[in-house]
Design an enzyme around this catalytic site. Structure first.
Site, PDB file in Angstrom:
ATOM      1  N   THR A   1     -71.126 -10.751 -29.114  1.00  0.00           N
ATOM      2  CA  THR A   1     -69.996 -10.093 -29.983  1.00  0.00           C
ATOM      3  C   THR A   1     -68.777  -9.690 -29.226  1.00  0.00           C
ATOM      4  O   THR A   1     -67.801  -9.625 -30.000  1.00  0.00           O
ATOM      5  CB  THR A   1     -70.642  -9.058 -30.847  1.00  0.00           C
ATOM      6  N   CYS A   2     -68.973  -9.317 -28.026  1.00  0.00           N
ATOM      7  CA  CYS A   2     -67.641  -8.929 -27.459  1.00  0.00           C
ATOM      8  C   CYS A   2     -66.794 -10.071 -27.032  1.00  0.00           C
ATOM      9  O   CYS A   2     -65.507  -9.884 -26.968  1.00  0.00           O
ATOM     10  CB  CYS A   2     -68.178  -8.308 -25.997  1.00  0.00           C
ATOM     11  N   PHE A   3     -67.272 -11.275 -27.311  1.00  0.00           N
ATOM     12  CA  PHE A   3     -66.250 -12.395 -26.866  1.00  0.00           C
ATOM     13  C   PHE A   3     -66.342 -13.196 -28.053  1.00  0.00           C
ATOM     14  O   PHE A   3     -65.639 -14.485 -27.876  1.00  0.00           O
ATOM     15  CB  PHE A   3     -66.875 -13.012 -25.428  1.00  0.00           C
TER      16      PHE A   3
END
Length: 422
Positions: A389-391
């Site tokens: 989810t961070c990327f």
């Protein structure tokens, strides 16, 4: 629109820092909200870098050691208390720490925060704060928004916390699922609520007060109003409130009806919740006081920065998505994927966004700005799709059939929660 497509905000932002160089960021009325948001993103990142550099210099010169990040460690079972205690500590000890890059860690989870963990943390805090059992906010089922509970027994620090959360969301470029009337964002920008704001706050009340302003000379005889109104207290009992001293003895007539409406609106939108709003605004400005937010954005745009767009254009998302690991837009698995996605209900599409990006909100500028990546994660198997989810990366096995892809994807987006290491 043509102008905004030609502006390079990265270069323009550098020009804006030089008083002798022309920059469109000096004329933000001509820029789209998306372009201004990009400029705000660069501004926040520079402030984060400045905080880290100052922290390093201080440690070298004074020998003191302080964390270069706004580091929060919280438990899912005690989220609100953990958040309140730690953020209040930062706010009291050194408010400038709130302008450091935020890193969040959930107890017992191995996820490394590159943005996705922070997204979930802020949204979970918002969800808990607006829980009716806490009583900080009142939900208007007709208008579908929350408003400050003036009878709340919670301390000012709780309302300051939600202000800090909103400030951190903008500062860290995170969009929240939040339902405030537009007047809240006006007040964050230093303006008072007016009769025009009442229309989105309470349409029935706005209509009634508008009719009073338009009533004829017989208003006193027909309506029999005074400068005293009746409200409901925290126990559900009716209680009177005088809009000015001795209001119960002052009849509303054609000469003072404007004053009556003005005092009524001021009480509802401003005076009655002044304590809560002051704490809320104070928390917000602990993070955003030095930001160009007030200079660059209109009130409606501030709401867009916090809540995102309401347009779920998945065609734009498909056009902007990139592929990795052997996938491309023409391969069979990807065609099946988009057929499945377009057939999802709106709630399922929001769940897909939550699963892949850590937020079910649409960024400023629409889904075309999301930069989703779908990467091949091995050949056909019974494994569920996973995500970074961070990327904004969706890891998708190359399933043998569309039916299997649909079944595995739906299970993944329906039952996912938490962070772990793959």
């Amino acid at each position: 629109e043509v102008l905004n497509s030609l502006v390079h905000i990265d270069r323009d932002f550098i020009f804006a820092r030089d008083d002798d160089t022309f920059s469109f960021l000096d004329f933000t009325f001509a820029l789209s909200t998306a372009n201004k948001n990009t400029g705000l993103f660069y501004d926040s990142r520079i402030r984060m870098f400045t905080e880290r550099r100052s922290n390093l210099l201080q440690s070298l010169l004074e020998g003191t050691v302080s964390p270069p990040y706004l580091r929060l460690r919280v438990s899912r079972n005690n989220l609100l208390t953990d958040a309140l205690v730690q953020l209040e500590f930062y706010a009291l000890e050194n408010p400038s720490d709130l302008k450091k890059q935020m890193l969040v860690e959930f107890d017992g989870e191995q996820g490394v925060d590159e943005g996705g963990v922070s997204k979930e943390f802020l949204q979970l805090v918002v969800d808990e704060v607006f829980n009716p059992d806490i009583g900080m906010f009142i939900f208007d089922s007709e208008q579908q928004h929350y408003w400050f509970n003036r009878h709340s027994l919670e301390s000012d620090s709780q309302f300051q916390l939600i202000g800090i959360i909103l400030g951190l969301a903008i500062y860290n470029n995170i969009i929240l699922n939040l339902h405030f009337p537009n007047v809240v964002y006006r007040k964050l920008m230093g303006q008072r609520g007016t009769l025009a704001d009442l229309k989105s706050f309470n349409t029935v009340m706005h209509s009634s007060l508008t009719q009073i302003l338009e009533y004829g000379a017989s208003i006193q005889e027909d309506l029999d109003l005074t400068f005293e109104i009746t409200e409901t207290d925290m126990f559900g009992n009716l209680s009177p409130h005088e809009l000015e001293p001795g209001g119960v003895e002052i009849p509303v007539n054609i000469d003072n009806r404007d004053e009556y409406v003005q005092l009524y609106v001021d009480w509802i939108l401003n005076e009655s919740v002044e304590r809560q709003l002051t704490a809320f605004r104070r928390g917000f400005h602990m993070v955003m006081a030095d930001s160009p937010l007030r200079d660059w954005f209109f009130v409606d745009e501030v709401e867009l920065l916090i809540c995102g767009s309401k347009e779920f254009d998945f065609d734009a998302l498909e056009d902007s998505t990139q592929y990795d690991g052997g996938f491309d837009k023409d391969c069979e698995t990807i065609r099946w994927f988009w057929i499945t996605v377009h057939d999802l209900s709106l709630d399922q599409k929001r769940a897909l966004l939550q699963f892949t990006t850590g937020s079910d909100r649409v960024p400023v500028g629409g889904l075309g700005k999301l930069k989703l990546i779908v990467a091949r994660n091995g050949s056909d198997s019974d494994r569920l799709p996973t995500a970074h989810t961070c990327f904004n990366v969706l890891l998708l096995p190359e399933y043998d059939t569309q039916e299997k892809l649909t079944e595995r994807l739906l299970k993944a987006i329906t039952y996912s929660k938490g962070f772990g290491m793959l």
